[in-house]
Design a protein around this motif. Structure first.
Motif, PDB file in Angstrom:
ATOM      1  N   VAL A  27       4.535  -2.201   0.623  1.00  0.00           N
ATOM      2  CA  VAL A  27       3.596  -3.017  -0.155  1.00  0.00           C
ATOM      3  C   VAL A  27       3.005  -4.104   0.736  1.00  0.00           C
ATOM      4  O   VAL A  27       1.792  -4.346   0.721  1.00  0.00           O
ATOM      5  CB  VAL A  27       4.286  -3.636  -1.394  1.00  0.00           C
ATOM      6  CG1 VAL A  27       3.407  -4.689  -2.054  1.00  0.00           C
ATOM      7  CG2 VAL A  27       4.668  -2.547  -2.388  1.00  0.00           C
ATOM      8  N   PHE A  28       3.842  -4.727   1.529  1.00  0.00           N
ATOM      9  CA  PHE A  28       3.377  -5.791   2.426  1.00  0.00           C
ATOM     10  C   PHE A  28       2.396  -5.236   3.457  1.00  0.00           C
ATOM     11  O   PHE A  28       1.360  -5.843   3.724  1.00  0.00           O
ATOM     12  CB  PHE A  28       4.567  -6.451   3.126  1.00  0.00           C
ATOM     13  CG  PHE A  28       4.166  -7.602   4.001  1.00  0.00           C
ATOM     14  CD1 PHE A  28       3.890  -8.850   3.462  1.00  0.00           C
ATOM     15  CD2 PHE A  28       4.065  -7.436   5.378  1.00  0.00           C
ATOM     16  CE1 PHE A  28       3.523  -9.911   4.261  1.00  0.00           C
ATOM     17  CE2 PHE A  28       3.690  -8.489   6.192  1.00  0.00           C
ATOM     18  CZ  PHE A  28       3.417  -9.730   5.632  1.00  0.00           C
ATOM     19  N   GLU A  29       2.712  -4.077   4.030  1.00  0.00           N
ATOM     20  CA  GLU A  29       1.803  -3.459   5.001  1.00  0.00           C
ATOM     21  C   GLU A  29       0.453  -3.148   4.362  1.00  0.00           C
ATOM     22  O   GLU A  29      -0.592  -3.400   4.970  1.00  0.00           O
ATOM     23  CB  GLU A  29       2.411  -2.164   5.550  1.00  0.00           C
ATOM     24  CG  GLU A  29       3.528  -2.376   6.540  1.00  0.00           C
ATOM     25  CD  GLU A  29       4.065  -1.047   7.045  1.00  0.00           C
ATOM     26  OE1 GLU A  29       3.478  -0.514   8.011  1.00  0.00           O
ATOM     27  OE2 GLU A  29       5.044  -0.551   6.461  1.00  0.00           O
ATOM     28  N   ASP A  30       0.485  -2.603   3.144  1.00  0.00           N
ATOM     29  CA  ASP A  30      -0.764  -2.288   2.444  1.00  0.00           C
ATOM     30  C   ASP A  30      -1.579  -3.552   2.201  1.00  0.00           C
ATOM     31  O   ASP A  30      -2.800  -3.576   2.383  1.00  0.00           O
ATOM     32  CB  ASP A  30      -0.481  -1.582   1.119  1.00  0.00           C
ATOM     33  CG  ASP A  30       0.073  -0.178   1.307  1.00  0.00           C
ATOM     34  OD1 ASP A  30      -0.027   0.363   2.432  1.00  0.00           O
ATOM     35  OD2 ASP A  30       0.632   0.371   0.326  1.00  0.00           O
ATOM     36  N   MET A  31      -0.892  -4.616   1.787  1.00  0.00           N
ATOM     37  CA  MET A  31      -1.575  -5.882   1.537  1.00  0.00           C
ATOM     38  C   MET A  31      -2.155  -6.439   2.843  1.00  0.00           C
ATOM     39  O   MET A  31      -3.288  -6.916   2.870  1.00  0.00           O
ATOM     40  CB  MET A  31      -0.588  -6.887   0.934  1.00  0.00           C
ATOM     41  CG  MET A  31      -1.241  -8.159   0.438  1.00  0.00           C
ATOM     42  SD  MET A  31      -0.103  -9.239  -0.442  1.00  0.00           S
ATOM     43  CE  MET A  31       1.069  -9.630   0.841  1.00  0.00           C
ATOM     44  N   LEU A  32      -1.428  -6.353   3.904  1.00  0.00           N
ATOM     45  CA  LEU A  32      -1.905  -6.829   5.200  1.00  0.00           C
ATOM     46  C   LEU A  32      -3.117  -6.024   5.655  1.00  0.00           C
ATOM     47  O   LEU A  32      -4.084  -6.594   6.186  1.00  0.00           O
ATOM     48  CB  LEU A  32      -0.781  -6.755   6.231  1.00  0.00           C
ATOM     49  CG  LEU A  32      -0.989  -7.467   7.553  1.00  0.00           C
ATOM     50  CD1 LEU A  32      -1.262  -8.946   7.344  1.00  0.00           C
ATOM     51  CD2 LEU A  32       0.238  -7.281   8.426  1.00  0.00           C
ATOM     52  N   ASP A  33      -3.075  -4.707   5.421  1.00  0.00           N
ATOM     53  CA  ASP A  33      -4.244  -3.868   5.752  1.00  0.00           C
ATOM     54  C   ASP A  33      -5.468  -4.303   4.964  1.00  0.00           C
ATOM     55  O   ASP A  33      -6.570  -4.369   5.499  1.00  0.00           O
ATOM     56  CB  ASP A  33      -3.933  -2.384   5.468  1.00  0.00           C
ATOM     57  CG  ASP A  33      -2.984  -1.775   6.486  1.00  0.00           C
ATOM     58  OD1 ASP A  33      -2.801  -2.365   7.568  1.00  0.00           O
ATOM     59  OD2 ASP A  33      -2.395  -0.728   6.162  1.00  0.00           O
ATOM     60  N   MET A  34      -5.288  -4.614   3.667  1.00  0.00           N
ATOM     61  CA  MET A  34      -6.422  -5.072   2.854  1.00  0.00           C
ATOM     62  C   MET A  34      -7.001  -6.359   3.387  1.00  0.00           C
ATOM     63  O   MET A  34      -8.212  -6.501   3.497  1.00  0.00           O
ATOM     64  CB  MET A  34      -5.968  -5.286   1.400  1.00  0.00           C
ATOM     65  CG  MET A  34      -5.962  -4.034   0.574  1.00  0.00           C
ATOM     66  SD  MET A  34      -5.771  -4.303  -1.219  1.00  0.00           S
ATOM     67  CE  MET A  34      -4.804  -5.744  -1.382  1.00  0.00           C
ATOM     68  N   VAL A  35      -6.137  -7.303   3.729  1.00  0.00           N
ATOM     69  CA  VAL A  35      -6.623  -8.596   4.249  1.00  0.00           C
ATOM     70  C   VAL A  35      -7.329  -8.396   5.568  1.00  0.00           C
ATOM     71  O   VAL A  35      -8.396  -8.974   5.821  1.00  0.00           O
ATOM     72  CB  VAL A  35      -5.440  -9.598   4.395  1.00  0.00           C
ATOM     73  CG1 VAL A  35      -5.863 -10.839   5.142  1.00  0.00           C
ATOM     74  CG2 VAL A  35      -4.875  -9.941   3.027  1.00  0.00           C
ATOM     75  N   THR A  36      -6.794  -7.559   6.414  1.00  0.00           N
ATOM     76  CA  THR A  36      -7.418  -7.280   7.713  1.00  0.00           C
ATOM     77  C   THR A  36      -8.769  -6.618   7.533  1.00  0.00           C
ATOM     78  O   THR A  36      -9.727  -6.959   8.219  1.00  0.00           O
ATOM     79  CB  THR A  36      -6.502  -6.383   8.571  1.00  0.00           C
ATOM     80  OG1 THR A  36      -5.232  -7.001   8.690  1.00  0.00           O
ATOM     81  CG2 THR A  36      -7.065  -6.157   9.944  1.00  0.00           C
ATOM     82  N   ASP A  37      -8.851  -5.681   6.590  1.00  0.00           N
ATOM     83  CA  ASP A  37     -10.127  -5.016   6.310  1.00  0.00           C
ATOM     84  C   ASP A  37     -11.165  -5.986   5.796  1.00  0.00           C
ATOM     85  O   ASP A  37     -12.345  -5.887   6.124  1.00  0.00           O
ATOM     86  CB  ASP A  37      -9.937  -3.871   5.296  1.00  0.00           C
ATOM     87  CG  ASP A  37      -9.187  -2.691   5.890  1.00  0.00           C
ATOM     88  OD1 ASP A  37      -9.088  -2.608   7.142  1.00  0.00           O
ATOM     89  OD2 ASP A  37      -8.677  -1.859   5.117  1.00  0.00           O
ATOM     90  N   LEU A  38     -10.768  -6.975   5.001  1.00  0.00           N
ATOM     91  CA  LEU A  38     -11.707  -7.987   4.506  1.00  0.00           C
ATOM     92  C   LEU A  38     -12.289  -8.800   5.658  1.00  0.00           C
ATOM     93  O   LEU A  38     -13.451  -9.180   5.622  1.00  0.00           O
ATOM     94  CB  LEU A  38     -11.005  -8.933   3.535  1.00  0.00           C
ATOM     95  CG  LEU A  38     -10.697  -8.368   2.144  1.00  0.00           C
ATOM     96  CD1 LEU A  38      -9.884  -9.396   1.343  1.00  0.00           C
ATOM     97  CD2 LEU A  38     -11.988  -8.025   1.401  1.00  0.00           C
TER      98      LEU A  38
ATOM     99  N   SER B 270      13.120  -4.519   1.325  1.00  0.00           N
ATOM    100  CA  SER B 270      13.428  -3.094   1.200  1.00  0.00           C
ATOM    101  C   SER B 270      12.273  -2.293   1.816  1.00  0.00           C
ATOM    102  O   SER B 270      11.193  -2.850   2.070  1.00  0.00           O
ATOM    103  CB  SER B 270      13.573  -2.712  -0.277  1.00  0.00           C
ATOM    104  OG  SER B 270      12.315  -2.797  -0.930  1.00  0.00           O
ATOM    105  N   GLU B 271      12.477  -1.008   2.017  1.00  0.00           N
ATOM    106  CA  GLU B 271      11.402  -0.167   2.573  1.00  0.00           C
ATOM    107  C   GLU B 271      10.177  -0.179   1.666  1.00  0.00           C
ATOM    108  O   GLU B 271       9.042  -0.210   2.145  1.00  0.00           O
ATOM    109  CB  GLU B 271      11.903   1.266   2.786  1.00  0.00           C
ATOM    110  CG  GLU B 271      12.826   1.406   3.971  1.00  0.00           C
ATOM    111  CD  GLU B 271      13.196   2.857   4.233  1.00  0.00           C
ATOM    112  OE1 GLU B 271      12.339   3.753   4.029  1.00  0.00           O
ATOM    113  OE2 GLU B 271      14.337   3.084   4.648  1.00  0.00           O
ATOM    114  N   GLU B 272      10.408  -0.160   0.368  1.00  0.00           N
ATOM    115  CA  GLU B 272       9.300  -0.179  -0.587  1.00  0.00           C
ATOM    116  C   GLU B 272       8.524  -1.500  -0.478  1.00  0.00           C
ATOM    117  O   GLU B 272       7.290  -1.505  -0.467  1.00  0.00           O
ATOM    118  CB  GLU B 272       9.827   0.007  -2.007  1.00  0.00           C
ATOM    119  CG  GLU B 272       8.739   0.057  -3.062  1.00  0.00           C
ATOM    120  CD  GLU B 272       9.299   0.255  -4.465  1.00  0.00           C
ATOM    121  OE1 GLU B 272       8.635  -0.201  -5.402  1.00  0.00           O
ATOM    122  OE2 GLU B 272      10.378   0.852  -4.604  1.00  0.00           O
TER     123      GLU B 272
END
Length: 108
Positions: free
Chosen positions: A94-105, A88-90
């Motif tokens: 959530v997945f995009e936010d999680m991917l951003d966190m992993v990328t930032d790490l 779903s869009e939601e």
């Protein structure tokens, strides 16, 4: 464009047979097989499902290499794309936010 030939090319690149493509796309194996046997062009809806199973857009399916937009996905990338399409869009957010966190790490 010869749809069957392009389909065969993409299947070969991904190591897929008719059955594997049918499973990945949610289209019956007989329908996929008929594209080759009868050399009939599938409906837009069927081709859309097949493209999703291959991990390509319709534009990429019909693109020529000269146009420079042909993208070949690995099996892992295809699985992620197929899963993404079912979210779903939601859930995608959530997945995009999680991917951003992993990328930032990884930047640290």
């Amino acid at each position: 464009m010869n749809v069957a030939a392009r389909l065969k090319q993409l299947m070969d690149e991904r190591g897929m047979n008719v059955y594997a493509l049918a499973q990945a796309s949610g289209v019956s194996w007989q329908t996929v097989k008929n594209i080759f046997i009868l050399t009939s062009n599938p409906s837009v809806g069927t081709l859309t499902k097949i493209c999703n199973g291959l991990g390509v857009t319709m534009s990429q399916f019909f693109a020529t290499e000269e146009e420079g937009i042909v993208v070949t996905l690995t099996a892992k990338q295809q699985r992620v794309l197929n899963r993404w399409n079912s979210l779903s869009e939601e859930q995608q957010k959530v997945f995009e936010d999680m991917l951003d966190m992993v990328t930032d790490l990884n930047k640290r």
